[in-house]
Design a protein around this motif. Structure first.
Motif, PDB file in Angstrom:
ATOM      1  N   LEU A   5      -1.864 -40.641  31.809  1.00 58.84           N
ATOM      2  CA  LEU A   5      -0.599 -40.054  32.279  1.00 58.84           C
ATOM      3  C   LEU A   5      -0.501 -40.114  33.798  1.00 58.84           C
ATOM      4  CD1 LEU A   5      -0.467 -36.712  30.235  1.00 58.84           C
ATOM      5  CD2 LEU A   5       0.712 -38.849  29.693  1.00 58.84           C
ATOM      6  N   THR A   6       0.717 -40.283  34.270  1.00 57.91           N
ATOM      7  CA  THR A   6       0.967 -40.095  35.701  1.00 57.91           C
ATOM      8  C   THR A   6       0.957 -38.589  35.982  1.00 57.91           C
ATOM      9  OG1 THR A   6       3.343 -39.887  35.372  1.00 57.91           O
ATOM     10  CG2 THR A   6       2.489 -42.113  35.770  1.00 57.91           C
ATOM     11  N   GLY A   7       0.905 -38.237  37.239  1.00 56.90           N
ATOM     12  CA  GLY A   7       0.986 -36.820  37.603  1.00 56.90           C
ATOM     13  C   GLY A   7       2.264 -36.197  37.065  1.00 56.90           C
ATOM     14  N   ASN A   8       3.349 -36.957  37.122  1.00 55.57           N
ATOM     15  CA  ASN A   8       4.632 -36.433  36.652  1.00 55.57           C
ATOM     16  C   ASN A   8       4.640 -36.195  35.143  1.00 55.57           C
ATOM     17  OD1 ASN A   8       5.663 -36.376  39.196  1.00 55.57           O
ATOM     18  ND2 ASN A   8       7.016 -38.145  38.951  1.00 55.57           N
ATOM     19  N   TYR A   9       4.111 -37.150  34.396  1.00 54.78           N
ATOM     20  CA  TYR A   9       4.057 -36.939  32.941  1.00 54.78           C
ATOM     21  C   TYR A   9       3.118 -35.788  32.599  1.00 54.78           C
ATOM     22  CZ  TYR A   9       6.777 -41.158  31.861  1.00 54.78           C
ATOM     23  OH  TYR A   9       7.773 -42.087  31.740  1.00 54.78           O
ATOM     24  N   ALA A  10       2.037 -35.679  33.359  1.00 52.59           N
ATOM     25  CA  ALA A  10       1.109 -34.564  33.123  1.00 52.59           C
ATOM     26  C   ALA A  10       1.840 -33.231  33.295  1.00 52.59           C
ATOM     27  CB  ALA A  10      -0.070 -34.652  34.084  1.00 52.59           C
ATOM     28  N   ALA A  11       2.744 -33.176  34.278  1.00 55.95           N
ATOM     29  CA  ALA A  11       3.517 -31.948  34.503  1.00 55.95           C
ATOM     30  C   ALA A  11       4.412 -31.647  33.304  1.00 55.95           C
ATOM     31  CB  ALA A  11       4.367 -32.090  35.764  1.00 55.95           C
ATOM     32  N   ALA A  12       5.055 -32.685  32.776  1.00 52.94           N
ATOM     33  CA  ALA A  12       5.931 -32.476  31.618  1.00 52.94           C
ATOM     34  C   ALA A  12       5.121 -31.999  30.414  1.00 52.94           C
ATOM     35  CB  ALA A  12       6.671 -33.765  31.285  1.00 52.94           C
ATOM     36  N   TYR A  13       3.946 -32.601  30.199  1.00 50.49           N
ATOM     37  CA  TYR A  13       3.088 -32.154  29.092  1.00 50.49           C
ATOM     38  C   TYR A  13       2.636 -30.709  29.295  1.00 50.49           C
ATOM     39  CZ  TYR A  13       2.728 -36.518  26.470  1.00 50.49           C
ATOM     40  OH  TYR A  13       3.014 -37.602  25.678  1.00 50.49           O
ATOM     41  N   ALA A  14       2.422 -30.333  30.554  1.00 53.53           N
ATOM     42  CA  ALA A  14       1.993 -28.955  30.831  1.00 53.53           C
ATOM     43  C   ALA A  14       3.105 -27.966  30.497  1.00 53.53           C
ATOM     44  CB  ALA A  14       1.580 -28.818  32.292  1.00 53.53           C
TER      45      ALA A  14
END
Lengths: 404, 299
Positions: A5-14
């Motif tokens: 995941l990119t940092g941005n996708y990681a944020a969405a998953y969080a």
């Protein structure tokens, strides 16, 4: 579950794992992937949430405030101009003591247009009562957003939280991320309790009305008090997260090879990876160097930093921001902390507007700083990496902030 | 009890006495009637405006329903968030109401209003239009009418009033209406109709302001009535796209039924500097507006 995941996708998953109920956001580069992914989750029914596609960031935060006032757990994300455009509403969110969590993908401000990272956008909002975290990589983005809800919703805290990460270098760089499911996270983060005041038709209240000078100051004092309690909550939230899921980040500071160090490099965000590598190189060359990475800017880890830095020979603060006419913001704060200690603080402004700062640069910065300390010529702050030729051609001179 | 008003307007009060509203304040009366019409399951969002003060200062409040104060430009977006969160939490039957002045609606709040209208949240947005920034001391707004004196148009405003209800109607929302305080039943019925519909509803209430318009505080209702009788202010509703005149405005299509606009303008100090030419121009603006209305009604 391990995903790339990119940092941005990681944020969405969080946000999904934290069972966010309302997302309200406006697109801005480099934040867009966060809200695109969240809208996919919501439209596919993977989140029981509403997405309010507002017409501006000012409205994004206003809608977050409204939804949080109605008891929902809310999330948004923005960058640079979006953050500054919503800044009025950030005051309302903090003053209303709403546990909103927001991702801030730091980006330089125009003009001239830039989409690359520096921390001026986020740090210019450090004084308004938001908790401010800053992450180094995608995994930390994921973990910190979940921790931020735990802290923001803590009854002793009840303040909103920004979680920062660098444009592109973190936001768009894909790495393996250990993603927790909403069920796993629910062991750590229970549903939001209706605090501080949530719209209740049985017990109507008026919120935010005119407050005379005989009371306003107490409201600000109480925010400051809660912010001071946030530090303990941040450390505990990190510990508990680590106990449950196996990852923790040292609370407010991450330290690397600090114990015997005579020199401390202080960084924040994605540069810290290069700084860690630079420390390894300098160690091999015989320098006793360690790294202190700020994970939290508000509440400011004053006592932790002072304890760690006060007896160092050199504290080299690398600021990816500039308070025009004053120097690096973190350097300025750290110098104030260490004013009665023997530590020499060299404040270096670098990496502005996405300018690359390599590990070699950091090695250079440390050696040059050491040289200045030994000569007794420590300047108020210094710019690193300026093209002097370009500047002289443009204005006929090169300026160096003088030694104090 | 036998007065016909009580058939439409309940006796219950959710707006308590003892507020710092000016004598004859149209915002106080408008909000009081609104709360009577909508009842206790109502949350009010108020941006910066006279009502920020009228509600009372901390720790007291004159408003007996949940009330959220918010930034000047932020009322429609804040209400959007409230409406979505309440629906998600199964409280979708509550009235989420914005109560904003004309500056917070026509000027600084217009973007947020347009955004919320376009998205169609379940909100009733009410603008009480006193035709200037009254809370800060009578500065010109986009809703200030042609040639009106304000402290920032000391020789009269040179531009015509911005038509917010029609701008909102162009978002194709389910309900848009205008109202005047001299006709409380009409206002209350429109609020009830708005509450019964799902989606974004907009009501624009003319709010004659004694200190701002420069008239005696006993004349608020009288001037509100004159605004309608001269055709300067038109009572109508646009329900699911269908335009309809309401109340006394129904009988004013024929110009001969309308009182001269000068009768309305002469009651107010803000128009005391007007020449005969200015009066004629305002009469022309009003007449042209009615020509538009005639055309809409003819389809």
């Amino acid at each position: 579950m391990r995903l790339v995941l990119t940092g941005n996708y990681a944020a969405a998953y969080a946000a999904k794992a934290a069972k966010v109920e309302v997302v309200s956001a406006y697109p801005i580069t480099p934040q867009t992937q966060v809200v695109e992914k969240l809208s996919e989750f919501i439209e596919r029914g993977e989140m029981n949430a509403r997405y309010i596609r507002v017409e501006s960031e000012h409205s994004a935060m206003a809608a977050c405030i409204g939804a949080a006032m109605a008891g929902a757990r809310v999330f948004t994300a923005t960058s640079a101009h979006g953050l500054i455009y919503m800044s009025e509403m950030l005051w309302w969110a903090a003053g209303a003591r709403l546990p909103i969590v927001m991702g801030v993908i730091t980006r330089a401000m125009a003009p001239p247009w830039s989409i690359w990272s520096d921390h001026c956008d986020l740090l210019s909002l450090r004084d308004i009562g938001w908790i401010i975290y800053f992450c180094e990589n995608a995994q930390e983005v994921f973990d910190t957003i979940i921790q931020a809800y735990k802290v923001a919703e803590n009854e002793e805290v009840l303040l909103p939280a920004m979680v920062g990460w660098d444009a592109f270098q973190t936001s768009h760089t894909a790495e393996p991320v250990d993603v927790l499911s909403p069920d796993e996270v629910s062991k750590y983060l229970p549903p939001r309790r209706p605090l501080p005041y949530v719209i209740d038709f049985e017990r109507p209240f008026t919120h935010g009305s005119l407050c005379y000078p005989d009371r306003y100051m107490e409201f600000r004092y109480l925010m400051d008090l809660s912010m001071s309690k946030a530090k303990k909550a941040i450390v505990e939230a990190d510990e508990e997260y680590g106990d449950l899921f196996g990852r923790k980040y040292g609370g407010v500071l991450e330290k690397y090879l600090c114990e015997d160090a005579e020199i401390a490099v202080v960084t924040m965000g994605v540069l810290s990876g290069d700084a860690r590598y630079a420390v390894d190189i300098l160690r091999k060359e015989g320098y006793k160097v360690g790294l202190v990475r700020l994970r939290v800017v508000r509440p400011f880890p004053s006592s932790e930093l002072k304890k760690e830095l006060k007896s160092k020979k050199l504290v080299c603060v690398i600021d990816r921001n500039i308070s025009i006419g004053r120097g690096g913001i973190l350097g300025t704060e750290i110098k104030a902390l260490l004013k009665n200690s023997s530590a020499n603080v060299v404040n270096v402004v670098a990496g502005i507007g996405g300018r690359d700062v390599s590990y070699e640069d950091i090695v250079n910065i440390v050696k040059r700083s050491l040289d200045l300390v030994e000569k007794g010529e420590v300047p108020e702050y210094m710019w690193y990496g300026i093209d002097k030729e370009y500047v002289v051609k443009a204005v006929g001179e090169y300026y160096e902030p003088p030694a104090l | 009890m036998s007065h016909p008003l009580f058939k439409v307007i309940p006796k219950e009060e959710y707006f308590l006495p003892g507020t710092p509203a000016c004598p004859g304040c149209p915002a106080a009366l408008g909000l009081r009637l609104l709360l009577k019409a909508l009842g206790p399951k109502t949350v009010i969002v108020i941006p910066a405006c006279c009502s920020s003060i009228i509600q009372g200062a901390y720790p007291r409040s004159a408003i007996k329903v949940p009330l959220i104060n918010i930034a000047f430009a932020a009322s429609a977006a804040t209400a959007s968030g409230i409406a979505e969160a309440l629906e998600l939490k199964g409280i979708g039957d509550a009235n989420v109401v914005v109560w904003a002045g004309d500056g917070g609606t026509a000027d600084i709040g217009l973007q947020g209003l347009s955004g919320a209208a376009e998205r169609g949240h379940n909100i009733i947005y009410v603008c009480y239009d006193n035709e200037a920034y009254m809370n800060t001391g009578i500065q010109r707004s986009g809703a200030t009418p042609y040639m009106a004196w304000t402290t920032t148009t000391p020789t009269g405003k040179r531009e015509i009033k911005k038509d917010i209800p029609l701008i909102v109607a162009m978002h194709r929302v389910p309900y848009v209406a205008t109202a005047a305080l001299a006709y409380p039943q009409d206002y209350v019925m429109k609020l009830r109709k708005a509450a019964a519909k799902k989606g974004f509803k907009y009501i624009h209430l003319l709010a004659p302001c004694p200190p701002g318009w420069r008239f005696d505080s006993s004349k608020t209702i009288e001037i509100s009535r004159l605004a309608v009788e001269t055709g300067t202010w038109v009572l109508y509703e646009i329900e699911d796209g269908k335009f309809r005149l309401t109340g006394p405005s129904k009988g004013l299509i024929d110009k001969s039924k309308r009182k001269p606009v000068a009768e309305y303008l002469r009651t107010q100090g803000r128009f005391s500097h007007l020449s005969d030419e200015d009066m004629a121009k305002i009469q022309k603006i009003v007449d042209e507006n009615w020509e538009w209305i005639k055309r809409w009604l003819e389809g």
